[in-house]
Structures are given as structure tokens and as C-alpha cells.
Design an enzyme around this catalytic site. Structure first.
Site, PDB file in Angstrom:
ATOM      1  N   ALA A 125       0.806  -1.234   0.000  1.00  0.00           N
ATOM      2  CA  ALA A 125       0.000   0.000   0.000  1.00  0.00           C
ATOM      3  C   ALA A 125       0.832   1.274   0.000  1.00  0.00           C
ATOM      4  O   ALA A 125       0.276   2.365   0.107  1.00  0.00           O
ATOM      5  CB  ALA A 125      -0.938   0.001   1.208  1.00  0.00           C
ATOM      6  N   ASN A 126       2.156   1.169  -0.116  1.00  0.00           N
ATOM      7  CA  ASN A 126       2.977   2.372  -0.023  1.00  0.00           C
ATOM      8  C   ASN A 126       3.184   3.082  -1.360  1.00  0.00           C
ATOM      9  O   ASN A 126       3.712   4.189  -1.404  1.00  0.00           O
ATOM     10  CB  ASN A 126       4.347   2.040   0.585  1.00  0.00           C
ATOM     11  CG  ASN A 126       5.126   1.049  -0.254  1.00  0.00           C
ATOM     12  OD1 ASN A 126       4.761  -0.122  -0.293  1.00  0.00           O
ATOM     13  ND2 ASN A 126       6.178   1.483  -0.915  1.00  0.00           N
ATOM     14  N   SER A 127       2.761   2.458  -2.466  1.00  0.00           N
ATOM     15  CA  SER A 127       2.939   3.102  -3.772  1.00  0.00           C
ATOM     16  C   SER A 127       1.896   2.588  -4.757  1.00  0.00           C
ATOM     17  O   SER A 127       1.202   1.600  -4.492  1.00  0.00           O
ATOM     18  CB  SER A 127       4.351   2.835  -4.323  1.00  0.00           C
ATOM     19  OG  SER A 127       4.534   1.443  -4.573  1.00  0.00           O
ATOM     20  N   TYR A 143       5.114 -14.233 -14.946  1.00  0.00           N
ATOM     21  CA  TYR A 143       4.193 -13.246 -14.391  1.00  0.00           C
ATOM     22  C   TYR A 143       2.761 -13.629 -14.741  1.00  0.00           C
ATOM     23  O   TYR A 143       1.871 -13.616 -13.880  1.00  0.00           O
ATOM     24  CB  TYR A 143       4.496 -11.853 -14.935  1.00  0.00           C
ATOM     25  CG  TYR A 143       3.519 -10.807 -14.445  1.00  0.00           C
ATOM     26  CD1 TYR A 143       3.598 -10.319 -13.145  1.00  0.00           C
ATOM     27  CD2 TYR A 143       2.498 -10.329 -15.266  1.00  0.00           C
ATOM     28  CE1 TYR A 143       2.696  -9.370 -12.676  1.00  0.00           C
ATOM     29  CE2 TYR A 143       1.590  -9.384 -14.809  1.00  0.00           C
ATOM     30  CZ  TYR A 143       1.692  -8.911 -13.518  1.00  0.00           C
ATOM     31  OH  TYR A 143       0.785  -7.988 -13.047  1.00  0.00           O
ATOM     32  N   SER A 168      -4.420  -9.605 -13.398  1.00  0.00           N
ATOM     33  CA  SER A 168      -4.039  -8.853 -14.584  1.00  0.00           C
ATOM     34  C   SER A 168      -4.633  -9.520 -15.813  1.00  0.00           C
ATOM     35  O   SER A 168      -4.810 -10.739 -15.842  1.00  0.00           O
ATOM     36  CB  SER A 168      -2.511  -8.810 -14.710  1.00  0.00           C
ATOM     37  OG  SER A 168      -2.107  -8.389 -15.997  1.00  0.00           O
TER      38      SER A 168
END
Length: 335
Positions: free
Chosen positions: A51-53, A216, A191
């Protein structure tokens, strides 16, 4: 040949400039679902990983605005504290705006969580269970994108280990708290690139071969299969789980992607023209976490705040169950 190449680059640059200009002056969607009423999440506790970026930060900012108590689960505590300070300042600035009495903003808490370490995940969950009386929403947002071949602390291929296995263990260890807090929600960020992935049970750890793009996509397909199987297991508990794709968003998720220096200006213009901002990309996460419209809805796949169809391989129940069983063994839930 050189003249033709230069002309093509100039044409592309001109087109990108026009698109960038249009995006700057044209209409921009900030809240796809029309925003939420201030206070909508008052009294609710939300855990957001990463949640920091980027998307996680944008999601945290909006849920705080809606009154939630937001727990930021982040690997780098110093960066998380810095981001939390910025969010608090932004929130205070908003509260002193034209309508400061419109609603009470939420509370922000920072906790250390490294999804590349099962030890860290277990310690985090133990702290959560000891100190948090409830958990209304879990947002599995953190992720790593197309990194070189690396392994987690426990020896798992990094993308599969962080994007799938770390969140798999986290969710399972917090299920009891989510059930006791019901009605509660789990939101999984996947995604559209899941379409290019496949679950190879013979080489989940990519030790026989490694392709960073494919791995990924595999991890994002695993997110969807996990959601489908978890929804089946949670039937009748009043805990829902849904999965989403945010679209193409301008975040630091692509930090492992190398772009040649002479292409970067063009790439930056194209990304400005075509990619979503983090605020725009976060809207579906916010919608699934807070909107009354999806109360009781579970096991679905969303994009732009609307349900979307999945490819058959993402709805294969036998693969989903097998992946669940193997994941339990890999993270140590079952010996």
C-alpha cells in the site's frame, strides 16, 4: 533507411505528443464508479498489501477518505511510514477544504509484511490476530512484475512466490478473522496478462525453464484460480472474494523492464497518453472493497468496475483444486 527510420520516429513522437496533449486537456475519469459517500467505510478495518505506492497507495487514500481504518502491509517499513505520512497530510489538507464537515476520515496503520518470506507472513498474521479484533476487507494488491530469475527466502520463484504463494498463506491465516467479522470481503488484484499464462504442475518453480513474462502471467492466472476455489470454499460464510484486473497503469511495477534511453521520452509520452493513473487504476479495487452493489457477490472477475468474462483455463475447477492442494503443501499449511 536512416531517413525512413527518423521519419517514423518523428511521426510516432508527433502522435504521442498529440495524445498526451489531449489527455492533459481532455476529460479524465477519476472515479469510475462515481465515488463513494464519505463515511461509507466508517468502522471497517481494511488490510492492503503493497500500500505504499501505485495502486495500493491510491486504494488506501480513497478508503481512508471513506472512513476506513487502513492497515498498510508493506515490505519496506521506512518507505511505508513515509507514504503514510504523505497520506495523512493529504487527508488533513482535504479535511480543511471547502466542506470539512462532510465526513470523518479513517485511521492509517503501518505493519511490516514481506510476501517473499513465509516467516514474515506468519509473524504478520500472528500480530494481526493478537491486536486486531476484526478485519472487514483484505485486498491482495502487492505484486512483482517480470523480474529476472530470483527466489524467495523459501526457495520459490519470485513472481509465483510473492504474487500467489505469499498471498495464499496470508489469506488462509486470516480467514478465521474474516469469518468472525462477516459480512467481509477479499479482493484479489490480477491482470489481463493471465491470458498468456499456464499452470505447469511439473515446473511451478520454473527450475526447468524461466521466462519472466510467462511466469508473471502464470502467477496472475494462479490469482484467478485461487479466487475461484476460495469462493467455492467460502460459500455460506458471508465472506466474499472477487478478482480484478486494473488495466495498464503508470506505476513502479515495471521497474525491472529495461527501456533503451533514446526510446524513454517517447515511451513516457505514450504511457501518459494511454496508461491509467494510479487513481484510475485503483477504482475497481475500491469498488469491490466498498460498494453496496457487490454485497454478496463472490467468485467473479471484474474490470473497470464491471464483471467480465474469463477464458476457460481460468475457470477450470479441477486445476483450481489441484493448485490449492499443492499450494497448501508449498507454504506449509499441510505437511
Amino acid at each position: 533507411m536512416a531517413v525512413a527510420t527518423a521519419a517514423a520516429l518523428l511521426a510516432a513522437l508527433g502522435g504521442a505528443l498529440w495524445l498526451a496533449a489531449w489527455r492533459f486537456v481532455g476529460p479524465r475519469v477519476q472515479r469510475l464508479h462515481g465515488g463513494g459517500a464519505l463515511g461509507l467505510m466508517h468502522g471497517k478495518t481494511v488490510l492492503i498489501t503493497g500500500a505504499n505506492s501505485g495502486l495500493g497507495r491510491a486504494t488506501a487514500a480513497e478508503l481512508l477518505r471513506l472512513g476506513a481504518r487502513v492497515i498498510m502491509g508493506c515490505r519496506d517499513r521506512a518507505r511505508a511510514e513515509e507514504a503514510a505520512g504523505q497520506l495523512r497530510r493529504e487527508l488533513q489538507a482535504g479535511e480543511s477544504g471547502p466542506d470539512p464537515g462532510a465526513g470523518e476520515a479513517g485511521e492509517l496503520v503501518v505493519r511490516e509484511l514481506d510476501l517473499a518470506s513465509l516467516r514474515s507472513v506468519r509473524a504478520f498474521c500472528q500480530e494481526m490476530l493478537q491486536e486486531e479484533p476484526r478485519l472487514d476487507v483484505l485486498i491482495n494488491n502487492a505484486g512483482i512484475f517480470q523480474c529476472p530469475y530470483m527466489k524467495t527466502e523459501d526457495g520459490f520463484e519470485m513472481q509465483f512466490g510473492v504474487n500467489h504463494l505469499g498471498h495464499f498463506l496470508l489469506t488462509n491465516l486470516l480467514l478465521g478473522l474474516l469469518k468472525s467479522s462477516a459480512p467481509s470481503r477479499i479482493v484479489v488484484v490480477s491482470s489481463k496478462l493471465y491470458k498468456y499464462g499456464d499452470i505447469n504442475f511439473e515446473d511451478l518453480n520454473s527450475e526447468q525453464s524461466y521466462n519472466k513474462s510467462f511466469c508473471y502471467s502464470r502467477s496472475k492466472l494462479a490469482n484467478i484460480l485461487f479466487t475461484k476455489e476460495l469462493a467455492r470454499r467460502l460459500e455460506g460464510t458471508n465472506v466474499t472474494v472477487n478478482v480484478l484486473h486494473p488495466g495498464i497503469v503508470r506505476t513502479n511495477l515495471g521497474r525491472h523492464i529495461h527501456i533503451p534511453l533514446f526510446i524513454k521520452p517517447l515511451f513516457n509520452l505514450v504511457s501518459w497518453a494511454f496508461f491509467k493513473t494510479p487513481v484510475e487504476g485503483a477504482q475497481t479495487s475500491i469498488y469491490l472493497a466498498s460498494s453496496p452493489e457487490v454485497e454478496g457477490v463472490s467468485g467473479r472477475y471484474f474490470g473497470d468496475c464491471k464483471e467480465e468474462e474469463l477464458l476457460p483455463k481460468a475457470m477450470d475447477e479441477s486445476v483450481a483444486r489441484k493448485l490449492w492442494d499443492i499450494s497448501e503443501v508449498m507454504v506449509g499449511i499441510l505437511k
